[in-house]
Design a protein around this motif. Sequence first.
Motif, mmCIF file in Angstrom:
data_model
loop_
_atom_site.group_PDB
_atom_site.id
_atom_site.type_symbol
_atom_site.label_atom_id
_atom_site.label_comp_id
_atom_site.label_asym_id
_atom_site.label_seq_id
_atom_site.Cartn_x
_atom_site.Cartn_y
_atom_site.Cartn_z
ATOM 1 N N THR A 1 2.966 4.490 -1.192
ATOM 2 C CA THR A 1 3.090 5.402 -2.325
ATOM 3 C C THR A 1 4.547 5.382 -2.785
ATOM 4 N N GLU A 2 4.796 5.869 -3.998
ATOM 5 C CA GLU A 2 6.172 5.878 -4.497
ATOM 6 C C GLU A 2 7.063 6.778 -3.644
ATOM 7 N N SER A 3 6.540 7.926 -3.204
ATOM 8 C CA SER A 3 7.349 8.843 -2.390
ATOM 9 C C SER A 3 7.714 8.205 -1.052
ATOM 10 N N LYS A 4 6.771 7.469 -0.450
ATOM 11 C CA LYS A 4 7.053 6.782 0.811
ATOM 12 C C LYS A 4 8.073 5.674 0.590
ATOM 13 N N TRP A 5 7.913 4.934 -0.497
ATOM 14 C CA TRP A 5 8.844 3.853 -0.811
ATOM 15 C C TRP A 5 10.255 4.406 -0.988
ATOM 16 N N PRO B 1 3.733 -1.352 -5.910
ATOM 17 C CA PRO B 1 4.911 -1.405 -5.038
ATOM 18 C C PRO B 1 5.531 -2.795 -4.920
ATOM 19 N N ASN C 1 2.887 0.836 -11.428
ATOM 20 C CA ASN C 1 2.718 1.546 -10.155
ATOM 21 C C ASN C 1 2.428 0.619 -8.984
ATOM 22 N N THR D 1 0.810 -1.221 0.000
ATOM 23 C CA THR D 1 0.000 0.000 0.000
ATOM 24 C C THR D 1 0.845 1.274 0.000
#
Length: 264
Positions: free
Chosen positions: A175-179, A213, A211, A173
């Motif tokens: 987001t790319e920025s969090k990853w 993760p 998209n 779950t």
Amino acid sequence: MKVTGYFHGILFKDNSIILRPSDSRDLIPIRKVFKSKKDREERSGLEILLRCEIDAPLQKRSIKELNTAWKLISIIYESMEHRRGTDEELYSLYEDLLTEYAEKTPCTLYPNRLRPVRLSEANTVQAATFIDGLIYHLCMLCDLKQDLQADVRMVIYEFEEWRGKQKEDFTATMTESKWRERAVYSEASGIGTDIDLHHMMGKGAHEILRNDPENWIALNRVEHDEFHNEGEEKFLQKYPHLKGRFEHIHKKAASLYEDKRNLG
């Protein structure tokens, strides 16, 4: 004080019950509970009954996860204090790290407050999230000696090998920025410099997973180029602990494409 965890239990013919913790570190808070019980009984002259709830669910997190987490906590302590910690010292550090990296859940007494999910009650995904936080802490905040760096890399290899066998990944779950914020070490070698987001199944040929993760893996720049130059088969011969991750995303892709065909 309340202790929640998994226990080995035996019921005898005389109706007595013996419980033994599955994780010996749970004995630290248990001893505190029984010391408090004894002190209160001596003051009041009355027996203090324990409130217990006995259930027999499937154990949600594995012993392998517990061992991995405590190994990392031991390394963090040694990097801070330059010596091995006692069980009590490691447990105290564990409490602090829980607050920082564990998933949060509503508190039973105060539902408007959140508390960290402890390892003893965590499911597989929650425990993996905490372990990822510990690795992040080691890579970003600890000055590791060479022998401790080798220990961390070994734990990363074992964690990634275990992770690929799970049905659900803790990044599902994100987001790319969090990853990208959390991707501070290579999942192939454990080296933490010039980290790229690599799509295990290419984003050009597999737009359906672009998209997702679970299709992302952290590689350093050299490994990223190595994958594109030599291909998946040779790459996994060099980093076999990642095979499960690749197999997982291949199966997921096949399932998604099958669903798409059925709907179309």
